[in-house]
Design an enzyme around this catalytic site. Structure first.
Site, PDB file in Angstrom:
ATOM      1  CG  MET A  97     -76.375 -24.599  11.956  1.00  0.00           C
ATOM      2  SD  MET A  97     -76.224 -22.727  11.639  1.00  0.00           S
ATOM      3  CE  MET A  97     -74.929 -22.650  10.340  1.00  0.00           C
ATOM      4  CG  ASP A 147     -77.949 -19.847   9.085  1.00  0.00           C
ATOM      5  OD1 ASP A 147     -77.393 -19.555   8.123  1.00  0.00           O
ATOM      6  OD2 ASP A 147     -77.360 -19.525  10.009  1.00  0.00           O
TER       7      ASP A 147
HETATM    8  C1  DX5 Z   1     -72.588 -19.428   9.317  1.00  0.00           C
HETATM    9  C2  DX5 Z   1     -73.765 -18.500   9.489  1.00  0.00           C
HETATM   10  C3  DX5 Z   1     -74.828 -18.146   8.438  1.00  0.00           C
HETATM   11  C4  DX5 Z   1     -74.073 -17.288   7.217  1.00  0.00           C
HETATM   12  C5  DX5 Z   1     -75.019 -17.529   6.091  1.00  0.00           C
HETATM   13  O1  DX5 Z   1     -72.115 -19.814  10.453  1.00  0.00           O
HETATM   14  O2  DX5 Z   1     -74.500 -19.131  10.591  1.00  0.00           O
HETATM   15  O3  DX5 Z   1     -75.763 -17.257   8.852  1.00  0.00           O
HETATM   16  O4  DX5 Z   1     -73.779 -15.870   7.604  1.00  0.00           O
HETATM   17  O5  DX5 Z   1     -74.266 -17.044   5.045  1.00  0.00           O
HETATM   18  P1  DX5 Z   1     -74.377 -17.733   3.480  1.00  0.00           P
HETATM   19  O6  DX5 Z   1     -75.846 -17.709   3.224  1.00  0.00           O
HETATM   20  O7  DX5 Z   1     -73.588 -16.984   2.652  1.00  0.00           O
HETATM   21  O8  DX5 Z   1     -74.002 -19.298   3.527  1.00  0.00           O
HETATM   22 ZN    ZN Z   2     -76.498 -17.725  11.034  1.00  0.00          ZN
END
Ligand code: DX5
Ligand code: ZN
Length: 231
Positions: free
Chosen positions: A142, A180
């Site tokens: 993440m 992500d």
């Molecule tokens: C956040 C999610 C991500 C998010 C990514 O908790 O796990 O998958 O939707 O969105 P962006 O690319 O806009 O950061």
């Molecule tokens: Zn995600």
């Protein structure tokens, strides 16, 4: 050693799409060359936000043949693996910080015939995945705090991407390293250079402009980053 032929995949996150026109978003992503779709499941407990459950995953499954990557930001992923597998999830991604026993989650997901990903939040060291690392089909790093799309990329997580990639390469495995959160063309280059192969993109695909053009720009970025990674 990084390979220039490693498959690089873009997975638009439907969390950033218009929920009232989800079918259109799925079609646009597919037509624009997405390699998978990423579905963010949130329980309002593991993360301070709520999103959707298996019924929505099943509705998306009925509209596309793209692989569905189901990101379980929930406290007890073990309890819901069957439901998300039945709904059509191809890869079930759990958080190592959740309450479920990681080894049990991996065992159960594989018994269902599902691929399994292990996710780590920005503060969690890669070593937290050690007990299951060798059995994972995907390592998800993440790059924002889980819970919301549209946050800014946290570059401090890149050494974990690099370490995960090196560890997989050393073992001769081609499991995905997924990144992500906050992925734009600029941050995608850096993630690809660090060894990411699977790029979750929410706002950079759905918030502005054309989905197809956004995906083309992201594709060029990840290819450029992967080329830079080649010694
Ligand atoms: C956040 C999610 C991500 C998010 C990514 O908790 O796990 O998958 O939707 O969105 P962006 O690319 O806009 O950061
Ligand atoms: Zn995600």
């Amino acid at each position: 050693m990084p390979s220039p032929t490693r498959r690089l995949r873009l997975a638009p996150s439907l969390l950033s799409a218009d929920f009232a026109a989800l079918g259109d978003a799925v079609r646009a992503a597919e037509a624009g060359g997405a390699d998978a779709l990423h579905l963010d499941v949130m329980d309002g407990h593991f993360v301070p936000n709520l999103s959707f459950g298996p019924a929505l995953v099943a509705a998306v499954r009925a509209r596309t043949r793209l692989p569905l990557d189901v990101h379980l930001m929930i406290s007890d992923p073990l309890r819901y693996l069957d439901a998300f597998h039945r709904a059509g999830g191809d890869t079930l991604v759990f958080h190592v910080e959740s309450d479920s026993d990681p080894a049990e989650v991996v065992r159960r997901a594989h018994a269902l015939g599902s691929a399994v990903g292990g996710a780590i939040s920005p503060e969690t060291p890669l070593a937290a995945l050690d007990p299951v690392f060798d059995a994972l089909d995907q390592v998800l790093v993440m790059s924002v705090h889980p819970g919301f799309s549209g946050q800014e990329f946290l570059p401090d997580v890149l050494p974990k991407v690099r370490a995960a990639r090196e560890r997989l390469d050393r073992a001769g495995r081609n499991a995905d390293v997924s990144i992500d959160g906050g992925i734009t063309a600029a941050t995608a280059v850096r993630a690809a250079e660090a060894g990411a192969t699977f790029f979750v993109c929410g706002n950079s695909v759905f918030a502005h402009g054309s989905v197809g053009e956004n995906l083309r720009r992201l594709r060029a970025a990840v290819e450029e980053g992967a080329q830079r990674a080649v010694p």
